[in-house]
Design a protein around this motif. Structure first.
Motif, PDB file in Angstrom:
ATOM      1  N   LYS A   1       0.603  -1.210   0.030  1.00 51.66           N
ATOM      2  CA  LYS A   1       0.047  -0.313  -0.175  1.00 51.66           C
ATOM      3  C   LYS A   1       0.894   1.158  -0.010  1.00 51.66           C
ATOM      4  O   LYS A   1       0.276   2.112  -0.474  1.00 51.66           O
ATOM      5  N   SER A   2       2.358   1.611   1.496  1.00 52.28           N
ATOM      6  CA  SER A   2       2.712   1.994   1.196  1.00 52.28           C
ATOM      7  C   SER A   2       3.607   2.700  -0.556  1.00 52.28           C
ATOM      8  O   SER A   2       3.499   3.520  -0.443  1.00 52.28           O
ATOM      9  N   VAL A   3       3.861   1.686  -0.641  1.00 55.74           N
ATOM     10  CA  VAL A   3       4.284   1.473  -2.270  1.00 55.74           C
ATOM     11  C   VAL A   3       3.903   2.017  -3.571  1.00 55.74           C
ATOM     12  O   VAL A   3       4.004   3.503  -4.319  1.00 55.74           O
ATOM     13  N   ALA A   4       2.256   1.839  -3.714  1.00 55.64           N
ATOM     14  CA  ALA A   4       1.344   2.635  -4.095  1.00 55.64           C
ATOM     15  C   ALA A   4       0.936   3.414  -4.377  1.00 55.64           C
ATOM     16  O   ALA A   4       0.815   4.195  -5.080  1.00 55.64           O
ATOM     17  N   ASN A   5       0.600   3.900  -2.596  1.00 59.57           N
ATOM     18  CA  ASN A   5       0.052   5.209  -2.461  1.00 59.57           C
ATOM     19  C   ASN A   5       1.159   6.682  -2.916  1.00 59.57           C
ATOM     20  O   ASN A   5       0.773   7.401  -3.560  1.00 59.57           O
ATOM     21  N   THR A   6       2.398   6.388  -2.852  1.00 56.07           N
ATOM     22  CA  THR A   6       3.217   7.211  -3.179  1.00 56.07           C
ATOM     23  C   THR A   6       3.600   7.736  -4.056  1.00 56.07           C
ATOM     24  O   THR A   6       4.473   8.319  -4.970  1.00 56.07           O
ATOM     25  N   ILE A   7       4.157   6.214  -5.144  1.00 58.41           N
ATOM     26  CA  ILE A   7       4.255   6.573  -6.451  1.00 58.41           C
ATOM     27  C   ILE A   7       2.989   7.227  -7.120  1.00 58.41           C
ATOM     28  O   ILE A   7       3.140   7.817  -7.942  1.00 58.41           O
ATOM     29  N   ASP A   8       2.138   6.424  -6.447  1.00 56.44           N
ATOM     30  CA  ASP A   8      -0.008   7.257  -7.029  1.00 56.44           C
ATOM     31  C   ASP A   8       0.600   8.761  -7.274  1.00 56.44           C
ATOM     32  O   ASP A   8       0.401  10.016  -8.194  1.00 56.44           O
ATOM     33  N   ILE A   9       1.261   9.238  -6.427  1.00 53.31           N
ATOM     34  CA  ILE A   9       0.893  10.821  -5.866  1.00 53.31           C
ATOM     35  C   ILE A   9       1.775  10.657  -6.892  1.00 53.31           C
ATOM     36  O   ILE A   9       1.322  12.452  -7.143  1.00 53.31           O
ATOM     37  N   ILE A  10       3.032  10.301  -6.753  1.00 51.39           N
ATOM     38  CA  ILE A  10       3.923  11.075  -7.815  1.00 51.39           C
ATOM     39  C   ILE A  10       3.527  11.183  -8.603  1.00 51.39           C
ATOM     40  O   ILE A  10       3.678  12.412  -9.381  1.00 51.39           O
ATOM     41  N   GLY A  11       3.560  10.140  -9.274  1.00 47.40           N
ATOM     42  CA  GLY A  11       2.609   9.872 -10.817  1.00 47.40           C
ATOM     43  C   GLY A  11       1.659  10.732 -11.461  1.00 47.40           C
ATOM     44  O   GLY A  11       1.398  11.834 -12.807  1.00 47.40           O
ATOM     45  N   ASN A  12       0.659  10.987 -10.605  1.00 48.87           N
ATOM     46  CA  ASN A  12      -0.714  11.884 -10.489  1.00 48.87           C
ATOM     47  C   ASN A  12      -0.517  13.417 -10.674  1.00 48.87           C
ATOM     48  O   ASN A  12      -0.846  14.118 -11.168  1.00 48.87           O
ATOM     49  N   ARG A  13       1.244  13.664  -9.897  1.00 48.49           N
ATOM     50  CA  ARG A  13       1.510  15.576 -10.195  1.00 48.49           C
ATOM     51  C   ARG A  13       2.182  15.339 -11.065  1.00 48.49           C
ATOM     52  O   ARG A  13       2.177  16.802 -11.388  1.00 48.49           O
ATOM     53  N   HIS A  14       3.287  14.608 -11.339  1.00 48.69           N
ATOM     54  CA  HIS A  14       4.455  15.077 -12.248  1.00 48.69           C
ATOM     55  C   HIS A  14       3.310  13.858 -13.958  1.00 48.69           C
ATOM     56  O   HIS A  14       4.051  14.410 -14.584  1.00 48.69           O
ATOM     57  N   GLN A  15       3.089  13.339 -13.484  1.00 42.90           N
ATOM     58  CA  GLN A  15       2.445  12.237 -14.823  1.00 42.90           C
ATOM     59  C   GLN A  15       3.403  11.646 -15.693  1.00 42.90           C
ATOM     60  O   GLN A  15       3.673  11.752 -16.759  1.00 42.90           O
ATOM     61  N   ARG A  16       4.973  11.360 -14.845  1.00 44.30           N
ATOM     62  CA  ARG A  16       6.123  11.207 -15.583  1.00 44.30           C
ATOM     63  C   ARG A  16       6.974  10.872 -14.420  1.00 44.30           C
ATOM     64  O   ARG A  16       6.694  11.349 -12.939  1.00 44.30           O
ATOM     65  N   ILE A  17       8.242   9.603 -14.281  1.00 43.31           N
ATOM     66  CA  ILE A  17       9.204   9.504 -12.750  1.00 43.31           C
ATOM     67  C   ILE A  17      10.562   8.878 -14.301  1.00 43.31           C
ATOM     68  O   ILE A  17      10.165   8.215 -14.524  1.00 43.31           O
ATOM     69  N   ASP A  18      11.180   9.867 -14.218  1.00 40.14           N
ATOM     70  CA  ASP A  18      12.335   9.753 -14.999  1.00 40.14           C
ATOM     71  C   ASP A  18      13.541   8.620 -14.090  1.00 40.14           C
ATOM     72  O   ASP A  18      14.502   8.024 -14.837  1.00 40.14           O
ATOM     73  N   VAL A  19      13.658   8.503 -13.024  1.00 44.67           N
ATOM     74  CA  VAL A  19      14.434   7.754 -12.122  1.00 44.67           C
ATOM     75  C   VAL A  19      13.744   6.949 -11.332  1.00 44.67           C
ATOM     76  O   VAL A  19      13.598   7.769 -10.387  1.00 44.67           O
ATOM     77  N   LEU A  20      14.622   6.121 -10.814  1.00 43.68           N
ATOM     78  CA  LEU A  20      14.418   5.855  -9.703  1.00 43.68           C
ATOM     79  C   LEU A  20      15.583   4.790  -9.315  1.00 43.68           C
ATOM     80  O   LEU A  20      15.811   4.235  -9.741  1.00 43.68           O
ATOM     81  N   VAL A  21      15.530   5.097  -7.367  1.00 45.65           N
ATOM     82  CA  VAL A  21      16.922   5.025  -7.385  1.00 45.65           C
ATOM     83  C   VAL A  21      15.976   4.001  -6.223  1.00 45.65           C
ATOM     84  O   VAL A  21      16.164   4.023  -4.612  1.00 45.65           O
ATOM     85  N   ASN A  22      16.857   2.682  -6.153  1.00 47.39           N
ATOM     86  CA  ASN A  22      16.278   1.721  -5.080  1.00 47.39           C
ATOM     87  C   ASN A  22      17.523   1.211  -4.350  1.00 47.39           C
ATOM     88  O   ASN A  22      18.162   0.561  -4.594  1.00 47.39           O
ATOM     89  N   ASN A  23      17.553   2.076  -3.016  1.00 45.76           N
ATOM     90  CA  ASN A  23      18.288   2.114  -2.683  1.00 45.76           C
ATOM     91  C   ASN A  23      18.184   1.383  -0.876  1.00 45.76           C
ATOM     92  O   ASN A  23      19.415   1.112  -0.571  1.00 45.76           O
ATOM     93  N   ALA A  24      17.185   1.309  -0.470  1.00 43.95           N
ATOM     94  CA  ALA A  24      16.480   1.012   0.825  1.00 43.95           C
ATOM     95  C   ALA A  24      17.247  -0.106   0.830  1.00 43.95           C
ATOM     96  O   ALA A  24      17.485  -1.667   0.238  1.00 43.95           O
TER      97      ALA A  24
END
Ligand SMILES: NC(=O)c1ccc[n+]([C@@H]2O[C@H](COP(=O)([O-])OP(=O)(O)OC[C@H]3O[C@@H](n4cnc5c(N)ncnc54)[C@H](OP(=O)(O)O)[C@@H]3O)[C@@H](O)[C@H]2O)c1
Length: 285
Positions: free
Chosen positions: A66-89
């Motif tokens: 849920k946490s992943v889906a919510n956050t990516i939704d927020i970002i996707g809706n705001r910008h309509q794009r995602i250029d970089v993902l750094v999987n660091n955790a």
């Protein structure tokens, strides 16, 4: 006007994620410094505010759908794009396999491997539609070689390596790049945050002596000049992202370079002797 690139970094509360988020923001990426515990966001917010950086903190626990889906939704809706993902955790769970519980091993994979997979699956539809994007998976030199009493961590990073290497083929046609970062020892909170197998706390553990030696060896490696700073990791990530044709893998630190060189030039048994001497007899890399 040039479009603003949007970047997401997981595990930005400290260490490599903290520095990478700040460096990306300083280099013009609108950066989402995500973390599972927002109480740890004070410092990064303060720096971003003082330096007027395009950085925002959002909650993201990589183990939680849920946490992943919510956050990516927020970002996707705001910008309509995602250029970089750094999987660091990520974190390290030490212990002999016999003494690690299945739950402890699963939890290690849930964060280091499935956590990265979960976030990639959430951003991929957006990157595929826009026909571009860069995924940076923070692996480790432990994603390339076995390390004593570290099977769970090393296993999770080997899995991330194989997964990333395979994904590249299906994604390149959509303009999506997949990059692996392989640091050696980095001076972060990593060792302090590392977990121990519960059973290893028992002083009668049959692995106690081995464990003591190993732990002393690892501490020495982190003290050495060859260990890197999280800023170095961030710089390597930035230059990989900026590269038109990035490599599949980037090592960070002289120790990582020395280890990979050994791997390339040694038989498995020669490598095992070297690893034992370096870590258990503390001869260094
Ligand atoms: N330091 C090294 O020597 C080294 C070497 C090779 C590779 N690496 C890799 O570098 C990455 C970052 O480690 P680091 O050295 O910067 O260590 P660190 O300072 O301990 O940072 C780890 C980060 O991961 C976060 N995290 C852990 N579980 C999470 C979860 N379920 N959801 C979201 N975030 C989570 C932590 O958040 P909390 O603050 O909430 O715990 C923290 O922000 C890891 O993938 C690690 O394997 C480190």
């Amino acid at each position: 006007m040039q479009r603003e690139s949007v970047a997401i970094v997981t595990g930005s509360s400290t260490g490599n994620g903290f520095e990478t988020s700040l460096l990306l923001a300083k280099n013009g990426f609108f950066t989402y410094a995500t973390m599972r515990n927002l109480n740890k966001s004070t410092r990064i917010k303060e720096i971003a505010k003082n330096e007027n950086l395009p950085l925002e903190v959002l909650e993201l626990d990589v183990t939680n759908d849920k946490s992943v889906a919510n956050t990516i939704d927020i970002i996707g809706n705001r910008h309509q794009r995602i250029d970089v993902l750094v999987n660091n955790a990520g974190y390290e769970h030490h212990g002999a396999v016999e003494e690690l519980s299945m739950d402890e091993i699963r939890a290690q994979f849930e964060t280091n491997f499935f956590g990265a997979v979960r976030v990639m699956k959430a951003v991929l539809p957006i990157m595929r539609k826009q026909r571009s994007g860069t995924i940076v998976n923070v692996s480790s030199i432990g994603g390339l070689i076995g390390v004593p009493l570290n099977s769970a961590y090393v296993g999770s990073k080997f899995a991330l390596e194989g997964f990333s290497e395979s994904m590249k083929y299906e994604l390149e046609g959509f303009g999506i790049k997949v990059i692996l970062i392989e640091p050696g020892a980095v001076k972060t909170n990593y060792l302090d945050n590392a977990k121990q197998a519960q059973k290893a706390m028992n002083p009668d553990s049959p692995y106690a002596e081995f464990s003591k030696k190993m732990s002393a060896g690892v501490k020495e490696r982190f003290k050495e000049a060859s260990s890197s700073s999280p800023n170095q990791v961030a710089e390597v990530i930035l230059s990989a992202i900026k590269s038109e044709k990035p490599n599949t893998r980037y090592l960070v630190g002289n120790d990582a370079i020395a280890i990979k060189e050994r791997r390339k030039n040694s038989s498995d048994s020669e490598l095992e002797v070297w690893i034992k001497e370096s870590l258990l007899e503390q001869k260094g890399f």
